[in-house]
Design an enzyme around this catalytic site. Structure first.
Site, PDB file in Angstrom:
ATOM      1  N   PRO A  42       0.816  -1.220   0.000  1.00  0.00           N
ATOM      2  CG  PRO A  42      -0.715  -1.536   1.697  1.00  0.00           C
ATOM      3  CD  PRO A  42       0.609  -2.032   1.191  1.00  0.00           C
TER       4      PRO A  42
ATOM      5  CD  GLU B  78       0.704  -6.495  10.905  1.00  0.00           C
ATOM      6  OE1 GLU B  78      -0.088  -7.456  10.970  1.00  0.00           O
ATOM      7  OE2 GLU B  78       0.364  -5.325  10.642  1.00  0.00           O
TER       8      GLU B  78
ATOM      9  CG  ASP C 119      -7.258  -3.244 -23.300  1.00  0.00           C
ATOM     10  OD1 ASP C 119      -6.304  -3.900 -22.878  1.00  0.00           O
ATOM     11  OD2 ASP C 119      -8.324  -3.732 -23.717  1.00  0.00           O
TER      12      ASP C 119
HETATM   13  C1  4FV Z   1      -1.311  -4.007  -1.282  1.00  0.00           C
HETATM   14  C2  4FV Z   1      -2.046  -3.011  -1.938  1.00  0.00           C
HETATM   15  C3  4FV Z   1      -1.581  -4.561   0.044  1.00  0.00           C
HETATM   16  C4  4FV Z   1      -0.309  -5.099   2.985  1.00  0.00           C
HETATM   17  C5  4FV Z   1       0.212  -5.982   4.053  1.00  0.00           C
HETATM   18  C6  4FV Z   1       0.035  -7.221   2.044  1.00  0.00           C
HETATM   19  C7  4FV Z   1      -0.796  -5.997   1.903  1.00  0.00           C
HETATM   20  C8  4FV Z   1       0.312  -7.362   3.494  1.00  0.00           C
HETATM   21  N1  4FV Z   1      -0.294  -4.340  -2.075  1.00  0.00           N
HETATM   22  N2  4FV Z   1      -1.446  -2.806  -3.155  1.00  0.00           N
HETATM   23  N3  4FV Z   1      -3.138  -2.382  -1.540  1.00  0.00           N
HETATM   24  N4  4FV Z   1      -0.640  -5.388   0.557  1.00  0.00           N
HETATM   25  O1  4FV Z   1      -2.603  -4.247   0.642  1.00  0.00           O
HETATM   26  O2  4FV Z   1      -0.406  -3.603  -3.194  1.00  0.00           O
HETATM   27  O3  4FV Z   1       1.627  -7.813   3.665  1.00  0.00           O
END
Ligand code: 4FV
Length: 249
Positions: free
Chosen positions: A89, A116, A168
């Protein structure tokens, strides 16, 4: 291009990559995708990939060393410079333009976080951090699969008709026009006559107008960056004039 995916859930990733155009492209070796089980790069008998966070707090953190060993092995196998992506994220928002850019990279590695997240020192081997949206998932596998699917469509031979990739949504920075198929009537809902007219110039104009109208109402932000041709600019002005007139009524 080659894609290597590092995950603690290889079966989940394998299942998702065995379907549809991407699955066929991998099967026919148009696309070279390899899935790596992170536990294969652990050294303890519990095959530990995570541990408790220094400083305390909830949850677990992914250990750096198994990830480093996995990257070393992939680098040795691919024999070239890797472009390492971590899905999280905290990453840059993933876009169609990003997908097109990555499709031209020689060796892409996707690291899938869990728990985490990964030990911060992993980022010393990460070239790009990619987010698919502002929400928290339980793992980086789904984002990695999103990236693979969007990127794969730009690889020649993956999508049957490269024309459809060019058309697209977002390839041209606009939302897609409505699609219809048989039957021409569903209840009282009839397909727009222009699509049954066989008049391809009219059909192309109608699709442009629908795409612009949909973009104007749902994602006007996209119009700031969309590459419009003269005809589209004219249609857009008409649409905006129409909306202004509506607002005045
Ligand atoms: C995420 C997202 C996402 C966070 C902690 C995986 C998670 C766990 N990845 N875009 N939104 N990843 O939420 O790419 O490890």
């Amino acid at each position: 291009m080659t894609i290597d995916i590092v995950t603690i859930f290889p079966a989940m990733v394998d299942a998702a990559l065995s379907a549809g155009v991407v699955g066929r492209a991998i099967e026919s070796r148009v696309l070279d995708v390899a899935i790596h089980d992170l536990r294969d790069f652990t050294t303890d008998r519990h095959r530990s990939v995570d541990d408790m966070p220094f400083g305390g707090g909830p949850g677990m953190v992914m250990k750096a060393e198994p990830i480093f060993r996995a990257l070393d092995a992939i680098e040795a196998k691919r024999g070239g410079r890797l472009t390492v992506l971590l899905t999280s994220p905290q990453g840059t928002q993933f876009t169609q333009a990003g997908a097109e850019r990555l499709s031209k990279v020689e060796h892409v590695v996707l690291l899938c976080g869990r728990y985490e997240g990964v030990d911060e020192r992993v980022r010393s081997r990460v070239d790009e951090e990619v987010s698919i949206g502002d929400y928290v998932l339980s793992g980086g596998e789904l984002p990695a699969l999103v990236v693979v699917d969007a990127v794969a469509r730009f690889v020649p031979g993956v999508v049957g008709d490269d024309q459809s990739v060019a058309e697209d949504s977002f390839s041209r920075g606009l939302l897609d026009f409505p699609h219809y198929t048989r039957p021409a009537e569903v209840g009282t809902d009839r397909v727009p006559d222009v699509l049954l007219s066989g008049n391809h110039a009219e059909i192309r104009r109608w699709r442009k107008r629908e795409s612009l109208a949909r973009t104007l109402s749902r994602r006007p932000d996209l119009l700031e960056t969309a590459a419009l041709d003269d005809e589209e600019r004219r249609i857009l002005e008409e649409l905006q004039k129409g909306r202004r007139a509506e607002r005045q009524d």
